[in-house]
Design a protein around this motif. Structure first.
Motif, PDB file in Angstrom:
ATOM      1  N   UNK A   1       0.746  -1.132   0.010  1.00  0.00           N
ATOM      2  CA  UNK A   1      -0.091   0.018   0.053  1.00  0.00           C
ATOM      3  C   UNK A   1       0.819   1.266  -0.037  1.00  0.00           C
ATOM      4  N   UNK A   2       2.006   1.287   0.500  1.00  0.00           N
ATOM      5  CA  UNK A   2       2.774   2.572   0.704  1.00  0.00           C
ATOM      6  C   UNK A   2       3.474   2.650  -0.557  1.00  0.00           C
TER       7      UNK A   2
ATOM      8  N   UNK B   1      -6.603  -5.990  -2.312  1.00  0.00           N
ATOM      9  CA  UNK B   1      -5.798  -6.227  -1.203  1.00  0.00           C
ATOM     10  C   UNK B   1      -5.766  -5.053  -0.271  1.00  0.00           C
ATOM     11  N   UNK B   2      -6.048  -3.724  -0.746  1.00  0.00           N
ATOM     12  CA  UNK B   2      -6.115  -2.643   0.278  1.00  0.00           C
ATOM     13  C   UNK B   2      -7.151  -2.687   1.184  1.00  0.00           C
ATOM     14  N   UNK B   3      -6.825  -2.442   2.348  1.00  0.00           N
ATOM     15  CA  UNK B   3      -7.687  -2.753   3.535  1.00  0.00           C
ATOM     16  C   UNK B   3      -8.708  -1.745   3.591  1.00  0.00           C
ATOM     17  N   UNK B   4     -10.062  -2.173   4.103  1.00  0.00           N
ATOM     18  CA  UNK B   4     -10.866  -1.059   4.301  1.00  0.00           C
ATOM     19  C   UNK B   4     -10.717   0.062   5.141  1.00  0.00           C
ATOM     20  N   UNK B   5      -9.471   0.132   6.090  1.00  0.00           N
ATOM     21  CA  UNK B   5      -9.416   1.024   7.160  1.00  0.00           C
ATOM     22  C   UNK B   5      -8.775   2.195   6.104  1.00  0.00           C
TER      23      UNK B   5
ATOM     24  N   UNK C   1      -1.476   1.735   9.669  1.00  0.00           N
ATOM     25  CA  UNK C   1      -1.370   1.727   7.993  1.00  0.00           C
ATOM     26  C   UNK C   1      -1.733   3.260   7.613  1.00  0.00           C
ATOM     27  N   UNK C   2      -2.780   3.922   8.024  1.00  0.00           N
ATOM     28  CA  UNK C   2      -3.181   5.263   7.610  1.00  0.00           C
ATOM     29  C   UNK C   2      -2.026   6.208   8.131  1.00  0.00           C
ATOM     30  N   UNK C   3      -1.463   5.961   9.156  1.00  0.00           N
ATOM     31  CA  UNK C   3      -0.587   6.938   9.704  1.00  0.00           C
ATOM     32  C   UNK C   3       0.885   6.920   8.481  1.00  0.00           C
ATOM     33  N   UNK C   4       0.968   5.513   7.974  1.00  0.00           N
ATOM     34  CA  UNK C   4       2.121   5.346   7.234  1.00  0.00           C
ATOM     35  C   UNK C   4       1.874   6.092   5.785  1.00  0.00           C
ATOM     36  N   UNK C   5       0.632   6.011   5.366  1.00  0.00           N
ATOM     37  CA  UNK C   5       0.035   6.686   4.228  1.00  0.00           C
ATOM     38  C   UNK C   5       0.208   8.023   4.050  1.00  0.00           C
TER      39      UNK C   5
END
Length: 381
Positions: free
Chosen positions: A251-252, A301-305, A349-353
């Motif tokens: 995702x990143x 494969x990208x999570x719903x979050x 994951x949101x923080x990383x993006x």
């Protein structure tokens, strides 16, 4: 058998090694240059074959020197000499036009490192023989092959070399200098560079292990996107497949591609991950409604979050392209940070993006500032 050949064979039983060597060389040259009857030629061939068992390497070397560069030399004799001691085989391996690609592949497979190095330096080396060297050669032979400008080396062989010797700095440097290096091999070498950098104790001690890992990861992603920029559609699909198989389509990386405007690469990656038909997926990305776009991303494969961040970025790009924004990346990153500020600290994951978006925003601001300063300097001048 002609009398002269019979006498020659009897003479070799008692003659000194030096004299036998001179006679062997003369016999080889006579076979190639003299007018012989079929019977004489056959007898000479048998005599040279007999000399292959001579106990003195001087004799076999003299015979090899006489036959090495001529296409009319007898194949069986040449093949035996090519498998002899290195100093005898060297001229044959380097020059003989009699050796077929099949011969060279077999010799490379069962020969020594010196044998493979000599084969690797042959002028006009074919793709098949290069592939054999790439598969079984050690580092010195690979260096010889890559230094051979006349050798034809297929893309899959370069990839195989990258897989086997990507951690060797000399091989890696030579591969990266080749314009024909496949994107998969280039990305693999970038990975090796990152691993080498992370392995330096001085670097880790200077900036810390966690920061080193982060810097290496970000540099690898940037290099991957740079590689993708010059690829045609078919190559992009292959590249995306390679990245998926090696676990690099994260995702990143997808967010970095999307926000920085690598839209063709992003589309190829989403198509690969989702398994959606190409035309259908592109239609959804270009004009699909929000729920369709989100479903496509989650199928990849990208999570719903975090899928809402990707959906918003895709819709922002649509607006930017339709509106003709001059600084689309700056607009996109600024909007994403504002709209998803509330997610900070709620999900790793949101923080990383959002960290990726923030860094791209800062990079874009700095780029615009440099352009502004350069423009101001030109006007002042």
């Amino acid at each position: 058998m002609p009398v002269i050949i019979e006498r020659f064979l009897c003479w070799t039983e008692t003659a000194k090694a030096g004299d036998r060597a001179k006679a062997a060389n003369a016999l080889g040259r006579a076979y190639l240059k003299s007018d012989m009857t079929p019977g004489e030629r056959q007898a000479a061939d048998l005599a040279m074959t007999y000399l292959l068992d001579d106990p003195s390497p001087l004799v076999r070397k003299a015979l090899a020197d006489a036959l090495a560069g001529d296409p009319e030399a007898p194949h069986a004799v040449i093949l035996c000499l090519a498998g002899d001691q290195d100093e005898i085989a060297s001229e044959i391996l380097l020059r003989s036009p009699v050796l077929t690609d099949g011969d060279l592949v077999e010799l490379a497979g069962r020969g020594s490192s010196i044998t493979r190095s000599l084969i690797a330096t042959r002028r006009g080396l074919s793709r098949g023989v290069s592939a054999a060297i790439a598969e079984v050669g050690d580092q010195p032979e690979i260096i010889s092959l890559l230094e051979n400008e006349s050798a034809s080396i297929a893309g899959f062989s370069l990839l195989r070399i990258a897989e086997r010797f990507g951690d060797d700095s000399e091989v890696r440097s030579m591969l990266l200098e080749r314009p024909s290096l496949p994107s998969k091999a280039r990305q693999l070498l970038v990975q090796h560079v990152g691993e080498a950098l992370a392995g330096f104790g001085f670097v880790s001690a200077a900036i810390g292990r966690s920061r080193t890992d982060r810097v290496v990861k970000e540099a690898g992603s940037a290099a991957t996107l740079a590689i993708s920029a010059g690829l045609e559609a078919d190559d992009l699909r292959d590249f995306a497949e390679h990245l998926r198989k090696t676990g690099r389509l994260t995702p990143a990386l997808l967010m970095q591609a999307l926000v920085s405007g690598r839209l063709e690469f992003f589309a190829a990656a989403i198509i690969n991950l989702s398994g959606c038909e190409d035309r259908r997926a592109r239609a959804v990305l270009a004009s699909g409604r929000m729920h369709a776009v989100r479903a496509l991303f989650e199928a990849a494969g990208i999570s719903r979050a975090i899928s809402p961040i990707f959906v918003e970025a895709a819709f922002l790009w649509r607006g930017a392209l339709e509106g003709g924004y001059d600084n689309a990346v700056d607009y996109l990153t600024s909007e994403l940070m504002d709209r998803f500020r509330h997610l900070r600290g709620s999900h790793d994951e949101a923080d990383e993006l959002l960290d990726i978006v923030s860094k791209l925003h800062i990079e874009q601001k700095r780029r615009l500032a440099r352009l502004y300063a350069e423009d101001a300097a030109i006007k002042a001048a």
